[in-house]
Design a protein around this motif. Structure first.
Motif, mmCIF file in Angstrom:
data_model
loop_
_atom_site.group_PDB
_atom_site.id
_atom_site.type_symbol
_atom_site.label_atom_id
_atom_site.label_comp_id
_atom_site.label_asym_id
_atom_site.label_seq_id
_atom_site.Cartn_x
_atom_site.Cartn_y
_atom_site.Cartn_z
ATOM 1 N N THR A 171 0.933 -1.066 0.146
ATOM 2 C CA THR A 171 0.053 0.214 0.324
ATOM 3 C C THR A 171 0.774 1.161 -0.037
ATOM 4 O O THR A 171 2.034 1.301 0.254
ATOM 5 N N ASN A 172 0.162 2.433 -0.209
ATOM 6 C CA ASN A 172 1.242 3.579 -0.157
ATOM 7 C C ASN A 172 1.740 3.778 1.214
ATOM 8 O O ASN A 172 2.925 4.366 1.410
ATOM 9 N N ALA A 173 0.944 3.449 2.188
ATOM 10 C CA ALA A 173 1.577 3.419 3.752
ATOM 11 C C ALA A 173 2.611 2.583 3.779
ATOM 12 O O ALA A 173 3.849 3.000 4.337
ATOM 13 N N ASP A 174 2.619 1.670 3.246
ATOM 14 C CA ASP A 174 3.782 0.345 3.397
ATOM 15 C C ASP A 174 5.079 1.070 2.447
ATOM 16 O O ASP A 174 6.115 0.698 3.020
ATOM 17 N N ILE A 175 4.639 1.518 1.334
ATOM 18 C CA ILE A 175 5.829 2.001 0.431
ATOM 19 C C ILE A 175 6.545 3.117 1.297
ATOM 20 O O ILE A 175 7.830 3.228 1.205
ATOM 21 N N ALA A 176 5.873 4.204 1.771
ATOM 22 C CA ALA A 176 6.391 5.256 2.309
ATOM 23 C C ALA A 176 7.142 4.941 3.659
ATOM 24 O O ALA A 176 8.264 5.224 3.828
ATOM 25 N N LYS A 177 6.798 4.005 4.351
ATOM 26 C CA LYS A 177 7.534 3.312 5.597
ATOM 27 C C LYS A 177 8.603 2.737 4.979
ATOM 28 O O LYS A 177 9.969 2.723 5.575
ATOM 29 N N THR A 178 8.675 2.106 3.981
ATOM 30 C CA THR A 178 9.855 1.390 3.439
ATOM 31 C C THR A 178 11.045 2.328 2.861
ATOM 32 O O THR A 178 12.279 2.092 3.225
ATOM 33 N N LEU A 179 10.400 3.229 2.227
ATOM 34 C CA LEU A 179 11.210 4.128 1.399
ATOM 35 C C LEU A 179 11.549 5.456 2.263
ATOM 36 O O LEU A 179 12.419 6.342 1.653
ATOM 37 N N GLY A 180 10.982 5.453 3.370
ATOM 38 C CA GLY A 180 11.111 6.742 4.382
ATOM 39 C C GLY A 180 10.998 8.010 3.667
ATOM 40 O O GLY A 180 11.433 8.915 3.875
ATOM 41 N N MET A 181 9.464 8.161 3.320
ATOM 42 C CA MET A 181 8.716 8.992 2.510
ATOM 43 C C MET A 181 7.693 9.396 3.234
ATOM 44 O O MET A 181 6.826 8.408 3.866
ATOM 45 N N GLN A 182 7.020 10.517 2.890
ATOM 46 C CA GLN A 182 5.699 10.740 3.437
ATOM 47 C C GLN A 182 4.634 10.079 2.291
ATOM 48 O O GLN A 182 4.931 9.947 1.219
ATOM 49 N N GLU A 183 3.507 9.698 2.935
ATOM 50 C CA GLU A 183 2.396 9.011 2.270
ATOM 51 C C GLU A 183 2.154 9.769 1.038
ATOM 52 O O GLU A 183 1.800 9.523 0.002
ATOM 53 N N SER A 184 1.850 10.946 1.280
ATOM 54 C CA SER A 184 1.440 11.949 0.057
ATOM 55 C C SER A 184 2.538 12.084 -0.866
ATOM 56 O O SER A 184 1.962 12.142 -2.090
ATOM 57 N N THR A 185 3.730 12.156 -0.500
ATOM 58 C CA THR A 185 4.708 11.821 -1.930
ATOM 59 C C THR A 185 4.662 10.651 -2.677
ATOM 60 O O THR A 185 4.681 10.643 -3.646
ATOM 61 N N VAL A 186 4.345 9.474 -1.712
ATOM 62 C CA VAL A 186 4.014 8.243 -2.341
ATOM 63 C C VAL A 186 2.806 8.367 -3.469
ATOM 64 O O VAL A 186 2.947 7.786 -4.582
ATOM 65 N N LYS A 187 1.949 8.821 -2.892
ATOM 66 C CA LYS A 187 0.516 9.026 -3.740
ATOM 67 C C LYS A 187 1.091 9.819 -5.198
ATOM 68 O O LYS A 187 0.571 9.443 -6.008
ATOM 69 N N SER A 188 1.809 10.773 -4.952
ATOM 70 C CA SER A 188 2.055 11.648 -6.153
ATOM 71 C C SER A 188 3.062 10.837 -6.870
ATOM 72 O O SER A 188 2.804 10.973 -8.176
ATOM 73 N N HIS A 189 3.890 10.132 -6.449
ATOM 74 C CA HIS A 189 4.813 9.093 -7.421
ATOM 75 C C HIS A 189 3.814 8.156 -8.158
ATOM 76 O O HIS A 189 3.914 7.931 -9.315
ATOM 77 N N VAL A 190 2.977 7.460 -7.396
ATOM 78 C CA VAL A 190 1.960 6.533 -7.837
ATOM 79 C C VAL A 190 1.448 7.411 -9.242
ATOM 80 O O VAL A 190 1.063 6.543 -9.982
#
Length: 216
Positions: A171-190
């Protein structure tokens, strides 16, 4: 407020899901439908943010309904409901544009979480189930690796990192935790990844990642 629609030919299932969704102060059930055709009519009459759609229904099944719903001028997000996680219709529903799927006996809290995630632009694919879905797609007519690699070539290194984890069903939350990013940043990347790859959902992006060798 997340405006939802429950689509199922079983009255008891509709009642149960409606009661559950209405228990969340941030969710409102604005429509119910008994089959796919009815769902299209309701979606055209109401603004729907998220539709929970059963796979097996009379007149028009959930797969055809998902495809039609996603083609509307203001398409709702779609969560497919099914009794069996290996039901082959689920794979077709995701290809038709569904943003995820749930088993009908999923914990109520997870159903509500799925509605919130999908409404926010994420997907609700359990990691284990996602891998099985992707593997099934992968075996049934995958594109050539060279073509997939060409399609992902414009992605930045960070976007490739995100895509690789997305392909594992994270999930976006999982990706954010793994990569040390904000969830909102992951959402933008996706969002940029989906646009760059010209795909409609995370599952289709994951398939390209698998074919391009970004994920096992």
């Amino acid at each position: 407020m997340i405006r939802t629609m429950v689509v199922d030919d079983d009255a008891l299932v509709r009642l149960g899901l409606t009661d559950l969704l209405d228990s969340d102060e941030a969710v409102e059930v604005v429509a119910q439908a008994t089959d796919g055709l009815h769902a299209i009519e309701q979606a055209m009459a109401h603004r729907i943010d998220v539709a929970l759609v059963d796979v097996r229904m009379p007149r028009m099944d959930g797969i055809a309904a998902t495809r039609r719903l996603r083609a509307l001028p203001h398409p709702p997000k779609v969560i497919t409901l099914t009794t069996f996680d290996l039901d082959e219709y689920v794979y077709d529903a995701l290809a038709a544009g569904a943003d995820g799927f749930l088993l009908k006996d999923t914990d109520p809290a997870e159903i509500l979480r799925a509605v919130h995630l999908v409404a926010a632009g994420s997907a609700m694919l359990h990691p284990t189930a996602a891998r099985r879905l992707i593997d099934r797609y992968h075996r049934s007519g995958r594109p050539q690796a060279a073509q997939a690699q060409t399609r992902i070539a414009p992605l930045t290194p960070r976007e490739r990192d995100v895509l690789s984890l997305l392909a594992e069903g994270e999930t976006n939350a999982d990706i954010a935790k793994t990569l040390g990013m904000q969830e909102s940043t992951v959402k933008s990347h996706v969002s940029r990844i989906l646009n760059t790859l010209a795909v409609t959902n995370r599952v289709q992006a994951a398939l390209l990642a698998r074919d391009a060798g970004l994920a096992p």
